[in-house]
Design a protein around this motif. Structure first.
Motif, mmCIF file in Angstrom:
data_model
loop_
_atom_site.group_PDB
_atom_site.id
_atom_site.type_symbol
_atom_site.label_atom_id
_atom_site.label_comp_id
_atom_site.label_asym_id
_atom_site.label_seq_id
_atom_site.Cartn_x
_atom_site.Cartn_y
_atom_site.Cartn_z
ATOM 1 N N ASP A 1 0.603 -3.378 -9.785
ATOM 2 C CA ASP A 1 -0.474 -2.582 -9.201
ATOM 3 C C ASP A 1 -1.174 -3.369 -8.091
ATOM 4 O O ASP A 1 -1.216 -4.606 -8.112
ATOM 5 C CB ASP A 1 -1.509 -2.204 -10.263
ATOM 6 N N GLU B 1 4.105 3.775 -7.490
ATOM 7 C CA GLU B 1 3.921 4.402 -6.181
ATOM 8 C C GLU B 1 4.402 3.505 -5.039
ATOM 9 O O GLU B 1 4.396 3.934 -3.884
ATOM 10 C CB GLU B 1 2.437 4.706 -5.956
ATOM 11 N N LEU B 2 4.778 2.272 -5.356
ATOM 12 C CA LEU B 2 5.078 1.291 -4.325
ATOM 13 C C LEU B 2 6.548 0.916 -4.326
ATOM 14 O O LEU B 2 7.208 0.942 -5.361
ATOM 15 C CB LEU B 2 4.232 0.030 -4.544
ATOM 16 N N ARG C 1 -3.322 1.476 -5.789
ATOM 17 C CA ARG C 1 -1.926 1.897 -5.847
ATOM 18 C C ARG C 1 -1.291 1.371 -7.129
ATOM 19 O O ARG C 1 -1.409 0.190 -7.456
ATOM 20 C CB ARG C 1 -1.142 1.337 -4.655
ATOM 21 N N THR D 1 0.795 -1.234 0.000
ATOM 22 C CA THR D 1 0.000 0.000 0.000
ATOM 23 C C THR D 1 0.821 1.274 0.000
ATOM 24 O O THR D 1 0.268 2.355 -0.250
ATOM 25 C CB THR D 1 -0.918 0.034 1.243
#
Length: 405
Positions: free
Chosen positions: A205, A31-32, A27, A8
């Motif tokens: 994702d 972004e991770l 997400r 997350t």
């Protein structure tokens, strides 16, 4: 790596405040942290599971256009020495995939090591039991109709692309005995409306959905694979069940209702309901929180698997112990130490061990989950420390320190 942050990008506190049981979270891979989830599962690993691991139902199933396929369409007996009839038949699985069926690998947290490790760490963080399935869908096909789950889910896309449509719940926070097929009409109608999320997941994702959110997905362009982590929350309804289960010891709640009357009449039931309410209030006021905590502990112990151990290595270690040996509590094992007469009792998920009171300090030290050299255990001499550790190794309570990382 912190498993929840990997999924997350948030800390446990941030996730709990913003999303847990409240709102979906999408997400993107960029972004991770990390580099996607191919290290957890990939398509070659799926081939290995289906063709070389002797996989049996119910650890796999297949579905096409919302309908679960009969097991005979993708299983057969395993041949000489393995005649069990429900083993995955790789050629039949191939035929089903070619015809558009989705392959579901169930219970991966019990059989695929990278998934075992991820789910053990995530479960420890969240404090709730969890399971893991994989869904592999051929291009341009949908495996299941719009539906909701009675557990929270994390969707981890590891291969291909999949189009997801998410809708608001028709029933908020459904329990295990409130599945979506009891509300097929409402689910179908809601799924015709405007989605709250309409997106395509690509490798790396992640999508989090609280239980109750409607979802359906279709593969795009090539074979799609995703992992679904299903978190089975301990709810207030579960606590209420445990409370009610302890109240059978109250004699007022065991009283029979009167005879010679129509028990369905409100005038007859009124006084009985009043007495029942009063007895419930009194019993709950006397309730020992430790009783309920014990019930929750047993539930978590039965539904959360501790880290795997190596039986042969455990026996070998127990036979070769010395005071210089180091052990630690088996990771993920839930246990509780209580006084029992002159001794102590170590309660485990499916058994209890009676131990002499003289080892209490040593056992308490082992429960802190750190590494402990036997010679340093408090309250026991080296010989007793070796005897205690040998028993706990054979019982699967502790493991050699160098094997538990």
């Amino acid at each position: 790596m912190d498993p929840l942050r990997r999924l997350t990008g948030l800390s446990v506190e941030e996730f709990a405040d913003r999303h847990w049981a409240k709102a979906p979270l999408l997400r993107r891979a960029a972004e991770l942290p990390g580099d996607g989830f191919a290290d957890v599962l990939d398509l070659p690993s799926v081939d290995e599971l289906v063709s070389r691991r002797g996989l049996r139902t119910p650890f796999l199933r297949m579905a096409r256009e919302g309908q679960v396929r009969s097991a005979g369409s993708y299983t057969r007996a395993g041949g000489a020495g393995a005649e069990i009839a429900d083993q995955a038949a790789d050629d039949k699985v191939l035929a089903e995939l070619a015809a558009g069926s989705t392959l579901v690998l169930q219970g991966l947290h019990r059989m695929w090591p990278p998934v075992v490790e991820l789910i053990a760490a995530l479960t420890a963080q969240l404090g709730h039991p969890a399971q893991v399935n994989a869904y592999i869908t051929p291009a341009q096909n949908r495996g299941f109709d719009p539906h909701y789950d009675v557990h929270d889910v994390f969707v981890l896309q590891f291969a291909g692309r999949k189009h997801w449509r998410i809708h608001e719940p028709v029933l908020e926070a459904p329990l295990r005995d409130q599945p979506w097929d009891q509300r097929r009409g409402a689910v179908a109608a809601k799924a015709e409306g405007e989605p709250v999320i309409d997106t395509v997941l690509e490798p790396g994702d992640v999508l989090y959905l609280p239980r109750g959110y409607l979802h359906s997905a279709s593969a795009l362009g090539a074979v799609s694979g995703h992992l679904t982590i299903g978190v089975q929350p301990v709810t207030r309804a579960f606590l209420a069940e445990q409370v009610l289960g302890t109240l059978s010891s109250d004699v007022e709640l065991r009283r029979s209702l009167p005879v010679g009357t129509d028990l369905a009449e409100p005038d007859v039931l009124g006084p009985e309901l009043k007495a029942t309410r009063e007895a419930l209030h009194a019993a709950i006021d006397r309730l020992d929180d430790q009783q309920v905590a014990g019930a929750v502990r047993r539930h978590l112990g039965a539904t959360t698997r501790p880290a795997p151990l190596s039986p042969l290595a455990q026996l070998e270690a127990a036979e070769a112990l010395s005071a210089a040996f180091a052990v630690r509590l088996r990771p993920g094992l839930r246990c509780h130490l209580v006084t029992a007469g002159d001794g102590v009792r170590l309660d485990l998920p499916d058994k209890s061990l009676s131990l002499p009171g003289s080892v209490r300090g040593a056992v308490e030290a082992l429960l802190d989950r750190d590494d402990h050299v036997l010679a340093g255990l408090p309250g026991v001499d080296e010989a007793d420390a070796v005897t205690l550790a040998a028993r706990l190794l054979r019982e699967g309570v502790v493991v050699p320190a160098d094997s538990s990382r």
